[in-house]
Design a protein around this motif. Structure first.
Motif, short mmCIF file in Angstrom:
data_model
loop_
_atom_site.label_atom_id
_atom_site.label_comp_id
_atom_site.label_asym_id
_atom_site.label_seq_id
_atom_site.Cartn_x
_atom_site.Cartn_y
_atom_site.Cartn_z
N PRO A 1 0.85 -1.20 0.00
CA PRO A 1 0.00 0.00 0.00
C PRO A 1 0.89 1.25 0.00
O PRO A 1 1.92 1.29 0.69
N THR A 2 0.51 2.25 -0.79
CA THR A 2 1.34 3.46 -0.87
C THR A 2 0.50 4.73 -0.84
O THR A 2 -0.63 4.77 -1.31
N TYR A 3 1.12 5.76 -0.32
CA TYR A 3 0.65 7.14 -0.43
C TYR A 3 1.88 8.02 -0.29
O TYR A 3 2.56 7.99 0.76
N ASN A 4 2.20 8.73 -1.34
CA ASN A 4 3.36 9.62 -1.36
C ASN A 4 4.67 8.89 -1.03
O ASN A 4 5.40 9.25 -0.12
N GLU A 5 4.94 7.86 -1.81
CA GLU A 5 6.18 7.08 -1.64
C GLU A 5 7.11 7.21 -2.84
O GLU A 5 7.88 6.30 -3.14
N LYS A 6 7.05 8.34 -3.51
CA LYS A 6 7.88 8.58 -4.69
C LYS A 6 9.37 8.35 -4.40
O LYS A 6 10.10 7.81 -5.23
N ALA B 1 -9.58 7.46 -4.84
CA ALA B 1 -9.93 8.21 -3.63
C ALA B 1 -9.05 7.72 -2.49
O ALA B 1 -8.69 6.55 -2.43
N LEU B 2 -8.72 8.63 -1.61
CA LEU B 2 -7.93 8.30 -0.43
C LEU B 2 -8.84 7.53 0.54
O LEU B 2 -9.74 8.10 1.12
N LYS B 3 -8.59 6.24 0.68
CA LYS B 3 -9.45 5.39 1.52
C LYS B 3 -8.73 4.89 2.76
O LYS B 3 -9.32 4.25 3.60
N GLY B 4 -7.42 5.09 2.85
CA GLY B 4 -6.69 4.71 4.04
C GLY B 4 -5.91 3.42 3.91
O GLY B 4 -6.12 2.60 3.03
N ARG B 5 -4.98 3.25 4.84
CA ARG B 5 -4.04 2.14 4.85
C ARG B 5 -4.72 0.78 4.98
O ARG B 5 -4.40 -0.18 4.30
N GLY B 6 -5.67 0.67 5.88
CA GLY B 6 -6.35 -0.60 6.10
C GLY B 6 -7.12 -1.05 4.87
O GLY B 6 -7.05 -2.22 4.47
N ALA B 7 -7.86 -0.14 4.27
CA ALA B 7 -8.63 -0.47 3.06
C ALA B 7 -7.70 -0.82 1.90
O ALA B 7 -8.01 -1.70 1.09
N ALA B 8 -6.56 -0.16 1.83
CA ALA B 8 -5.58 -0.48 0.77
C ALA B 8 -5.07 -1.90 0.94
O ALA B 8 -4.93 -2.64 -0.04
N GLY B 9 -4.79 -2.29 2.17
CA GLY B 9 -4.34 -3.65 2.42
C GLY B 9 -5.39 -4.67 2.03
O GLY B 9 -5.09 -5.68 1.38
N LYS B 10 -6.64 -4.42 2.38
CA LYS B 10 -7.73 -5.32 2.02
C LYS B 10 -7.89 -5.43 0.51
O LYS B 10 -8.05 -6.53 -0.03
#
Length: 98
Positions: A8-13, A65-74
């Protein structure tokens, strides 16, 4: 046995390119990686797309959409199961996992 790594990523450039290169360098048979990106404004997804053009074992699951770390993992686990994973590994993109 097929193994898929979910990242899962968010701003990991700053990290994602090096991390994917490190995973690819392992040269493990039947190992794939899916990056689950939450619409990062820093173009994390663009880096993954470029790598995936050259490396068929790298995939991008782009969430608009930004859904969060947990939802990204799922979502990543669901993707892995739908793509035949026998094993699933989840890790962060910031090198906090070996």
């Amino acid at each position: 046995m097929k193994t898929i790594i979910v990242i899962p990523t968010y701003n990991e450039k700053e990290n994602i390119g090096r991390l994917l290169e490190s995973i690819l360098a392992l040269k493990i048979k039947d190992l794939e990686t899916v990056v689950v990106d939450d619409n990062s404004p820093d173009e994390t997804a663009k880096i993954v797309e470029e790598i995936s053009k050259k490396e068929p074992s790298v995939h991008l699951l782009s969430r608009k959409a930004l859904k969060g770390r947990g939802a990204a993992g799922k979502d990543g686990f669901r993707y892995a199961l739908n793509h035949g994973a026998d094993y699933i590994i989840e890790m962060d993109a910031d090198f906090s996992h070996d």
